[in-house]
Design an enzyme around this catalytic site. Structure first.
Site, PDB file in Angstrom:
ATOM      1  N   LEU A  63       0.421   1.768  -9.904  1.00 34.62           N
ATOM      2  CA  LEU A  63      -1.039   1.778  -9.759  1.00 34.62           C
ATOM      3  C   LEU A  63      -1.432   2.011  -8.305  1.00 34.62           C
ATOM      4  O   LEU A  63      -2.393   2.707  -8.020  1.00 34.62           O
ATOM      5  CB  LEU A  63      -1.627   0.455 -10.254  1.00 34.62           C
ATOM      6  N   PHE A 114       6.379  10.771  -8.987  1.00 29.44           N
ATOM      7  CA  PHE A 114       6.524  10.107  -7.672  1.00 29.44           C
ATOM      8  C   PHE A 114       5.646  10.759  -6.599  1.00 29.44           C
ATOM      9  O   PHE A 114       6.077  10.960  -5.458  1.00 29.44           O
ATOM     10  CB  PHE A 114       7.986  10.121  -7.193  1.00 29.44           C
ATOM     11  N   ASN A 171      13.928   2.007  -8.279  1.00 29.68           N
ATOM     12  CA  ASN A 171      13.476   2.690  -9.493  1.00 29.68           C
ATOM     13  C   ASN A 171      14.488   3.764  -9.880  1.00 29.68           C
ATOM     14  O   ASN A 171      14.557   4.815  -9.247  1.00 29.68           O
ATOM     15  CB  ASN A 171      12.093   3.303  -9.260  1.00 29.68           C
ATOM     16  N   SER A 174      12.367   6.175 -13.896  1.00 30.14           N
ATOM     17  CA  SER A 174      11.227   7.051 -14.179  1.00 30.14           C
ATOM     18  C   SER A 174      11.722   8.263 -14.956  1.00 30.14           C
ATOM     19  O   SER A 174      12.722   8.877 -14.575  1.00 30.14           O
ATOM     20  CB  SER A 174      10.560   7.515 -12.888  1.00 30.14           C
ATOM     21  N   THR A 244      10.333  -3.196 -18.606  1.00 25.00           N
ATOM     22  CA  THR A 244      10.940  -1.890 -18.447  1.00 25.00           C
ATOM     23  C   THR A 244       9.940  -0.898 -17.859  1.00 25.00           C
ATOM     24  O   THR A 244       8.753  -1.194 -17.732  1.00 25.00           O
ATOM     25  CB  THR A 244      11.386  -1.315 -19.818  1.00 25.00           C
ATOM     26  N   SER A 318      -0.849  -0.688 -17.718  1.00 27.30           N
ATOM     27  CA  SER A 318      -1.784  -0.055 -18.658  1.00 27.30           C
ATOM     28  C   SER A 318      -2.777  -1.054 -19.231  1.00 27.30           C
ATOM     29  O   SER A 318      -3.965  -0.747 -19.391  1.00 27.30           O
ATOM     30  CB  SER A 318      -1.013   0.630 -19.791  1.00 27.30           C
TER      31      SER A 318
END
Length: 339
Positions: A63, A114, A171, A174, A244, A318
């Site tokens: 975010l 990214f 990370n 992704s 996750t 979300s």
């Protein structure tokens, strides 16, 4: 109030809405207004990874990729804030449009790739913030760095963010950076984790503090693959696992407008998949490594379900977009009610 704001924001394209929201939250944070706009959650301090969290409900990475609104998010009541994913060099990400709302399913599909202003810019934003709570910094590799050289990018970022982060998230999950998810498996994962662990030890000696490392994994692995990841994390001395990231599955959004768009699916449809991953991890880790759960929390009870499955902390993304700041307090209250 958020319902009205959401109606207005949802008339804009998803990325324009995201950028405007980030600007407003950031401005509210600088002016100290955000805490006045929503009721703060009850204090529920928890200690995880040796860190003191104001409450167990945090902001997930993605975010606030560049750390533009750290103070603003903290004032909304999050118990911790994770920024990024950040890469060594700035990069634009994938072509637009690259975020899609699926409101009927309380879901989002993104293929951002990214996009970020680079690690140096992020650190300047961190330095400018007033936030004193737990700050996670999520690191990744640049799009044009070959996956076999990915460890170099992670080490560059780790070196730079180490002194400024409460914890660092790696990370490797992704779906929007080609080849990245291959780093979750077998020798590739073990080599990456070993290199990170070695550098963590060196940086601990240099800075006089040990900054925990968390690994963020995908929900799309088999149970056997998830168990292998858990074992690798224990073998290499990692400090936490985040379960996750988004899913490549389209279960729950078939036939919906934008449901077939490429990218990672987040929100309500990933909930059960993510919670299952938490359960598999918890069974294998047996309390030896904390789990931070993220994926599909759109009501307070979903946060409690993640804790019941074996997580120590949860994160929102979300659900926060669809429900607003009230979801933070609702989630803290639901976890507190577990006793």
């Amino acid at each position: 109030m958020y319902t009205l704001a959401r109606q207005l924001l949802f008339k804009l394209s998803p990325e324009t809405s995201h950028d405007l929201s980030l600007d407003l939250i950031g401005a509210g944070g600088r002016l100290g207004l955000n805490g006045l706009l929503c009721k703060a959650p009850a204090q529920m301090p928890v200690k995880v990874m040796g860190l003191e969290f104001a409450n167990p409900v945090g902001l997930a990475a993605g975010l606030d990729k560049n750390g533009a609104a750290i103070d603003g998010f903290a004032q909304l009541g999050f118990g911790f804030v994770e920024i990024g994913t950040v890469t060594p060099r700035p990069q634009p990400g994938n072509p637009k449009p690259r975020i899609f709302r699926l409101p009927q399913a309380e879901a989002i599909i993104n293929r951002m790739g990214f996009n970020n202003l680079g690690v140096d810019n992020l650190l300047a934003r961190v330095a400018a913030s007033q936030y004193k709570g737990v700050l996670g910094i999520n690191i990744g590799k640049n799009f044009d760095t070959p996956v076999e050289r990915a460890v170099d990018d992670y080490l560059i970022c780790l070196d730079k963010v180490y002194a400024h982060a409460s914890y660092v998230t790696v990370n490797v999950s992704s779906p929007n950076t080609p080849g990245l998810r291959s780093l979750q498996f077998g020798e590739s994962l073990k080599q990456l984790l070993a290199a990170l662990s070695q550098r963590q030890q060196e940086l601990t000696a240099i800075h006089g503090k040990r900054v925990p490392l968390a690994i963020k994994i995908a929900p799309d692995m088999s149970d056997e693959e998830t168990v292998e990841v858990a074992r690798a994390l224990l073998e290499t001395g990692m400090d936490a696992v985040i379960a996750t990231n988004t899913t490549l599955s389209r279960e729950g959004v078939e036939g919906l407008e934008h449901g077939a768009e490429a990218g990672g699916l987040s929100g309500a449809p990933v909930r059960e998949k993510s919670t299952h991953t938490v359960k598999v991890l918890a069974a294998e880790l047996a309390g030896r490594l904390p789990i931070i759960a993220v994926g599909g929390i759109t009501e307070g009870k979903h946060a409690a379900e993640k804790i019941a499955a074996g997580a120590s902390l949860v994160q929102l993304y979300s659900g926060f977009i669809y429900k607003g700041p009230a979801l933070i307090r609702e989630s803290v209250d639901a976890i507190a009610a577990m006793g």
